[in-house]
Design an enzyme around this catalytic site. Structure first.
Site, PDB file in Angstrom:
ATOM      1  N   ARG A 101       0.820  -1.224   0.000  1.00  0.00           N
ATOM      2  CA  ARG A 101       0.000   0.000   0.000  1.00  0.00           C
ATOM      3  C   ARG A 101       0.849   1.268   0.000  1.00  0.00           C
ATOM      4  NH1 ARG A 101      -3.560  -1.010   5.119  1.00  0.00           N
ATOM      5  NH2 ARG A 101      -1.451  -1.523   5.667  1.00  0.00           N
ATOM      6  N   LYS A 126      15.949 -24.541   7.690  1.00  0.00           N
ATOM      7  CA  LYS A 126      17.261 -24.440   8.348  1.00  0.00           C
ATOM      8  C   LYS A 126      18.100 -25.646   7.957  1.00  0.00           C
ATOM      9  CE  LYS A 126      15.601 -21.838  12.350  1.00  0.00           C
ATOM     10  NZ  LYS A 126      16.337 -20.593  12.482  1.00  0.00           N
ATOM     11  N   HIS A 135       6.931 -24.881  14.867  1.00  0.00           N
ATOM     12  CA  HIS A 135       8.360 -25.197  14.768  1.00  0.00           C
ATOM     13  C   HIS A 135       8.739 -26.447  15.580  1.00  0.00           C
ATOM     14  CE1 HIS A 135       8.441 -21.434  12.801  1.00  0.00           C
ATOM     15  NE2 HIS A 135       8.669 -20.656  13.833  1.00  0.00           N
ATOM     16  N   LYS A 146      10.877 -17.281  25.532  1.00  0.00           N
ATOM     17  CA  LYS A 146      11.583 -16.034  25.252  1.00  0.00           C
ATOM     18  C   LYS A 146      12.270 -15.562  26.533  1.00  0.00           C
ATOM     19  CE  LYS A 146       8.951 -14.613  21.295  1.00  0.00           C
ATOM     20  NZ  LYS A 146       9.892 -15.002  20.236  1.00  0.00           N
TER      21      LYS A 146
HETATM   22  C1  BG6 Z   1       9.023 -17.132  14.554  1.00  0.00           C
HETATM   23  C2  BG6 Z   1       8.289 -16.711  15.798  1.00  0.00           C
HETATM   24  O1  BG6 Z   1       8.244 -18.017  13.791  1.00  0.00           O
HETATM   25  O2  BG6 Z   1      10.247 -17.766  14.914  1.00  0.00           O
HETATM   26  C3  BG6 Z   1       9.141 -15.791  16.635  1.00  0.00           C
HETATM   27  O3  BG6 Z   1       7.080 -16.050  15.431  1.00  0.00           O
HETATM   28  C4  BG6 Z   1      10.480 -16.426  16.918  1.00  0.00           C
HETATM   29  O4  BG6 Z   1       8.486 -15.451  17.845  1.00  0.00           O
HETATM   30  C5  BG6 Z   1      11.131 -16.928  15.635  1.00  0.00           C
HETATM   31  O5  BG6 Z   1      11.314 -15.460  17.535  1.00  0.00           O
HETATM   32  C6  BG6 Z   1      12.381 -17.737  15.920  1.00  0.00           C
HETATM   33  O6  BG6 Z   1      13.050 -18.015  14.720  1.00  0.00           O
HETATM   34  P1  BG6 Z   1      14.611 -18.271  14.685  1.00  0.00           P
HETATM   35  O7  BG6 Z   1      14.879 -18.612  13.255  1.00  0.00           O
HETATM   36  O8  BG6 Z   1      15.274 -16.990  15.131  1.00  0.00           O
HETATM   37  O9  BG6 Z   1      14.876 -19.387  15.623  1.00  0.00           O
END
Ligand code: BG6
Length: 484
Positions: free
Chosen positions: A51, A182, A240, A331
């Site tokens: 946008r 990865k 993940h 976190k």
């Molecule tokens: C993301 C999450 O999918 O993955 C984030 O939304 C997280 O909260 C991130 O920080 C972590 O990814 P990586 O590649 O830094 O381990």
């Protein structure tokens, strides 16, 4: 060691949300790096659509700044950046209206693969998908890429799948879980299925338990509003960590092909047990003198969303019956560290006597940082007399073993975007896989909501809530340390 780069034919890639955070931090720098390596070739066109009031020249400036910031340190020939920028175009476009769509359609060429990357919130998936269709942009070479969060629960994920299915065939849909891109995550499959050594032991008879840890030092940052609606369960565990668990637990697929791999992952998700309430620990990080605690960071003083979760689950099938899987992610933990530990059972009988020492064999797969594999084995403690046993690491750091390629592995997005263009869905989630993951996640979340549970506070930059230790100790086990 020089890796083989196979160039892909010129393609058109449209990035919706092209001025957004993900495009600037990941997508554009990833394309640039693939261009540097020779994989993306001249004639390719990357069209950013958003946008924001910009023109192509303005967007090229934005992209150049992003590349300088997020691709620093990459060796590229002089002049490469300038040449790459010439491949970029910008279209000001309204995702929910008609503005800009004809201009976009005019730019797209007929004779090549075209991919539409929806780097936008899920509420825009439906209007964008409908307009890609109504402007006649779908042909056999069309692919659509969607980012997480793919839904908030099973119902919303089903609705998103249905929306995409109205306009695209499943073989055209690429649902990204960047963990699958990865290098070391793919290495999990190479380690398991490329060696004869591990697979015979890879089952409940020899494996005592498995620990999967994805720890971050960062807090929620500027994503407080999104994060407080998601929490660690939806943000990390449902996708993940679930994917890591699948790659560790799945049966060998007959071939390394998209549906063969995804069928096996799906079977694992469907075999997961419901998680008992007392096998879940949730936490929220505290403030430090110079950084806010979780509730302050998300601007919600009574938030009950978790920034940390640990849980124990079982894969109820023949291979894994009786072997628990302990998963944790959070976190503001003590270190950024993603590791899978496969902890083997003790030797059935010690010929050295109970006091000789020694420890269980552990295979540690370090996903990030310092990617590599360590096998902990028992040997004799050096020295005179007696037979004392000690545990030593057989350590392989990819950076040391593989030279420059191992020190600077490609970013997940480099691999994933190239797979989209090549039409390889192996490292992308299929619709039924995502739905199965939500079907496992939803009752867990509903359970703690119904019980009115509030996450336990934990010290920032620690290993998380104390209760998570109890989760293990009750089973006479311990978490491995969280080390950088
Ligand atoms: C993301 C999450 O999918 O993955 C984030 O939304 C997280 O909260 C991130 O920080 C972590 O990814 P990586 O590649 O830094 O381990």
């Amino acid at each position: 060691m020089v890796s083989r780069v196979i160039p892909v034919d010129p393609f058109d890639l449209v990035v919706f949300g092209g001025t957004g955070d993900l495009a600037r931090r990941k997508i554009i720098p990833a394309l640039f790096r693939r261009y540097c390596s020779g994989q993306v070739v001249e004639g390719t066109q990357v069209i950013a659509a958003a946008r924001t009031d910009l023109d192509t020249e303005g967007y090229r400036n934005v992209a150049a700044a992003s590349i300088r910031e997020f691709s620093a340190g990459r060796a590229c020939e002089d002049g490469t950046l300038e040449r790459f920028l010439q491949m970029l175009a910008y279209v000001k476009l309204d995702a929910t209206g008609e503005e800009g769509w004809s201009a976009l359609a005019d730019l797209i060429r007929q004779d090549r693969t075209r991919a539409f990357y929806l780097s936008v919130g899920p509420s825009l998936f439906a209007p964008i998908a409908a307009r890609i269709r109504s402007h006649g942009l779908v042909n056999a070479g069309t692919r659509i890429v969607v980012e997480k969060p793919f839904g908030h629960d099973l119902e919303s994920a089903k609705a998103l799948n249905a929306t995409l299915a109205e306009h695209f065939h499943e073989t055209q849909i690429y649902r990204i879980d960047h963990y699958l891109g990865k290098e070391t995550v793919q290495n999990l499959m190479a380690v398991r299925f490329g060696n004869v050594l591990f697979e015979p032991l890879w089952n409940a008879q020899f494996v005592d338990h498995i620990q999967i840890t994805v720890a971050e030092t960062v807090g929620v940052g500027l994503r407080g509003e999104y994060y407080d609606r998601a929490g660690a369960m939806r943000d990390m565990m449902q996708n993940h960590l679930m994917q890591l668990l699948c790659l560790i637990a799945m049966e060998p697929p007959a071939r390394f092909e998209p549906d063969a791999v995804r069928d096996e992952k799906l079977k694992v998700i469907r075999a997961l047990d419901a998680v008992e309430p007392h096998h879940i620990v949730r936490g929220q990080y505290d403030a430090t003198s110079d950084s806010p605690g979780y509730r302050e960071a998300v601007g919600h003083p009574r938030s009950t969303t978790e920034s940390y979760i640990a849980l124990k689950t079982h894969v109820s099938n023949w291979r894994w019956s009786g072997t628990p899987f302990y998963l944790r992610t959070g976190k503001r933990l003590v270190a950024r560290s993603s590791v899978i530990n496969v902890v083997f059972k003790d030797a059935p009988h010690s010929i050295f006597g109970a006091d000789a020492g020694g420890a269980a064999n552990i295979l540690s797969i370090r996903l990030q940082p310092n990617e590599g594999i360590t096998m902990h084995v028992t040997i004799k403690e050096p020295g005179q007399g007696g037979m004392r046993l000690i545990d030593v690491p057989l350590d392989m750091s990819f950076a040391e073993a593989l030279g420059p390629e191992g020190q600077d592995p490609p970013d997940a997005y480099e691999r994933l975007i190239m797979d989209v263009i090549r039409g390889n869905q192996t490292l992308f989630m299929r619709g039924d896989e995502v739905e199965a993951a939500w079907a496992w996640t939803d009752p867990i979340i509903r359970g703690w909501q119904a019980r009115g549970e509030v996450p336990k506070p934990y010290e920032a930059l620690s290993k998380g809530p104390i209760d998570a230790d109890q989760l293990m100790r009750r089973d006479k086990r311990e978490w491995r340390g969280i080390k950088p």
